[in-house]
Write an enzyme that holds these catalytic residues in place. Structure first.
Site, PDB file in Angstrom:
ATOM      1  N   ASP A 173      55.037  37.861  69.423  1.00 37.63           N
ATOM      2  CA  ASP A 173      56.166  36.976  69.098  1.00 37.63           C
ATOM      3  C   ASP A 173      56.668  37.167  67.676  1.00 37.63           C
ATOM      4  OD1 ASP A 173      54.450  34.446  70.980  1.00 37.63           O
ATOM      5  OD2 ASP A 173      55.927  35.916  71.651  1.00 37.63           O
ATOM      6  N   ALA A 174      56.545  38.368  67.138  1.00 34.48           N
ATOM      7  CA  ALA A 174      56.934  38.638  65.739  1.00 34.48           C
ATOM      8  C   ALA A 174      58.010  39.720  65.643  1.00 34.48           C
ATOM      9  CB  ALA A 174      55.713  39.068  64.932  1.00 34.48           C
TER      10      ALA A 174
END
Ligand SMILES: Nc1nc2c(c(=O)[nH]1)N[C@@H](CN(C=O)c1ccc(C(=O)N[C@@H](CCC(=O)O)C(=O)O)cc1)CN2
Length: 284
Positions: A228-229
Site C-alpha cells: 500500500d505504498a
C-alpha cells in the site's frame, strides 16, 4: 470513428520543449486535440501528454515514432507513442468482495473503459458465475499459505497467457510477491480501502472506526513490493460521524472504492498517469 496517437513524454526541463514538439507535429500535418504539460520545479522534470488526430498525420504510429526519435534523443526523453486503436488487455483479480469487480465489469460492458477484459483471476471460486456471465474466462488460483511461491507462479502464468497489459487488484486480498511486483512494475493497479497513508494494511475501516475519524476514503495506487505504498493515482473521501458503525463505514466505503478505482483505471488506460518516483502526475 476517430482514433488518436497519444504522445507521452518526461524529460529534464528546459526552454523550447513544447515549441520543438508542437512544431514537429505541425510539420507532419498533425492536429493536436488535447495538450497537457507540467514542470516539476523541485526536481527539474518536465511532463507532457499530447493527443493527435491520427488521420491528420497521414502516417502510422511506427513511422511517426521513427520520425520523432531524433527529438526524443536530443531532449533525453522517456517517451511513448501509442495508437488508441490498440486496445489494452486487462486482467482483473478479486477475492471475496465483489463490489469493485461488479462495477468494473458493468462499466466495461457499458463502454466506459476502453480496454478488453481478457480474464479474471481469484483465490476463491465465488465470482465464477458472475464473470462467466460476461463471457470472460475465470481462473481460480487458490493461494496455499504453505507454498505461496507455487500459487503465484500459477498467477503469473495466467497473466502472461492472457498477454495482459494491465492487472487490476479489485479487492484482491493477497500480498503479491516481490517477483510479480517487479515483473509487472507500473502495470498493476490496486484499490486500497482507506485514504492512504492512513490505515494501510488489513481492515482499515475498523482501524478508522477505532480512531474516531470524520472522513473515510479510498486510494487507487500502483502496486509495489512495499504494501500500500505505491504511487497514488486517485483518491476520494466520504464524511462520517459518531453515529456510524463499522458496518456503515464499510458500506459508505464501497461506493468510494468503486468510483476511485474506475477513475484510476480509466486514467491509466488513457495514458494520463505519469509516474515520477513514488508520486504521479495525472493529466485528468
Ligand atoms: N505487493 C503488494 N501486494 C498487494 C498490495 C500492495 O500494495 N503490494 N495491495 C494489496 C491490497 N490490500 C489492501 O488494499 C491488502 C491485501 C492483503 C493484505 C493481507 O494482509 N493479506 C494476507 C492474507 C489475508 C487473507 O488470507 O485473507 C497475506 O497476503 O498474507 C493486506 C492488504 C493487494 N496486494
Amino acid at each position: 470513428m476517430s482514433h488518436y496517437y497519444r504522445l507521452v513524454v518526461s524529460c529534464p526541463d528546459r526552454v523550447g520543449i513544447v515549441a520543438r514538439v508542437s512544431s514537429f507535429i505541425a510539420q507532419q500535418g498533425g492536429s493536436i486535440t488535447e495538450a497537457s504539460q507540467h514542470s516539476d520545479l523541485e526536481t527539474g522534470c518536465f511532463f507532457m501528454r499530447y493527443e493527435i488526430l491520427a488521420d491528420s498525420v497521414g502516417m502510422s504510429a511506427e513511422a511517426l515514432s521513427a520520425a520523432f526519435e531524433p527529438i526524443a534523443s536530443e531532449f533525453n526523453m522517456q517517451w511513448s507513442l501509442v495508437d488508441t486503436q490498440q486496445r489494452r488487455r486487462v486482467v482483473l483479480m478479486v477475492s471475496r468482495e465483489s463490489h469493485c469487480l461488479v462495477d468494473l465489469l458493468y462499466r466495461w460492458q457499458a463502454g466506459e473503459l476502453d480496454c478488453d477484459i481478457v480474464g479474471v483471476i481469484s483465490n476463491h471460486d465465488d465470482m465464477r458465475s458472475l464473470t462467466e456471465w460476461y463471457g470472460i474466462p475465470y481462473h481460480h488460483v487458490p493461494v496455499d499459505p504453505d507454498n505461496k511461491q507455487a500459487s503465484f507462479a500459477k498467477v503469473q502464468a495466467e497473466i502472461d497467457s492472457a498477454r495482459a497489459d494491465c492487472v487490476v487488484l479489485a479487492r484482491y486480498m493477497q500480498i503479491l510477491p516481490p517477483e510479480l511486483c517487479a515483473r509487472y512494475a507500473g502495470r498493476v493497479i490496486n484499490i486500497h480501502h482507506s485514504f492512504l497513508p492512513s490505515f494501510a494494511g488489513a481492515k482499515p475501516y475498523h482501524q478508522a472506526y477505532q480512531r474516531g475519524v470524520k472522513l473515510i476514503g479510498a486510494t487507487c495506487h500502483y502496486v509495489t513490493e512495499e504494501l500500500d505504498a505505491g504511487p497514488i493515482i486517485e483518491q476520494d473521501i466520504h464524511r462520517v460521524s459518531h453515529c456510524h458503525t463499522p458496518t456503515d463505514l464499510v458500506r459508505f466505503g464501497r461506493d468510494v472504492e468503486k468510483a476511485v478505482l474506475a477513475r484510476g483505471l480509466r486514467w491509466h488506460l488513457e495514458d494520463r498517469v505519469l509516474v515520477h518516483g513514488n508520486k504521479t502526475v495525472v493529466f485528468s
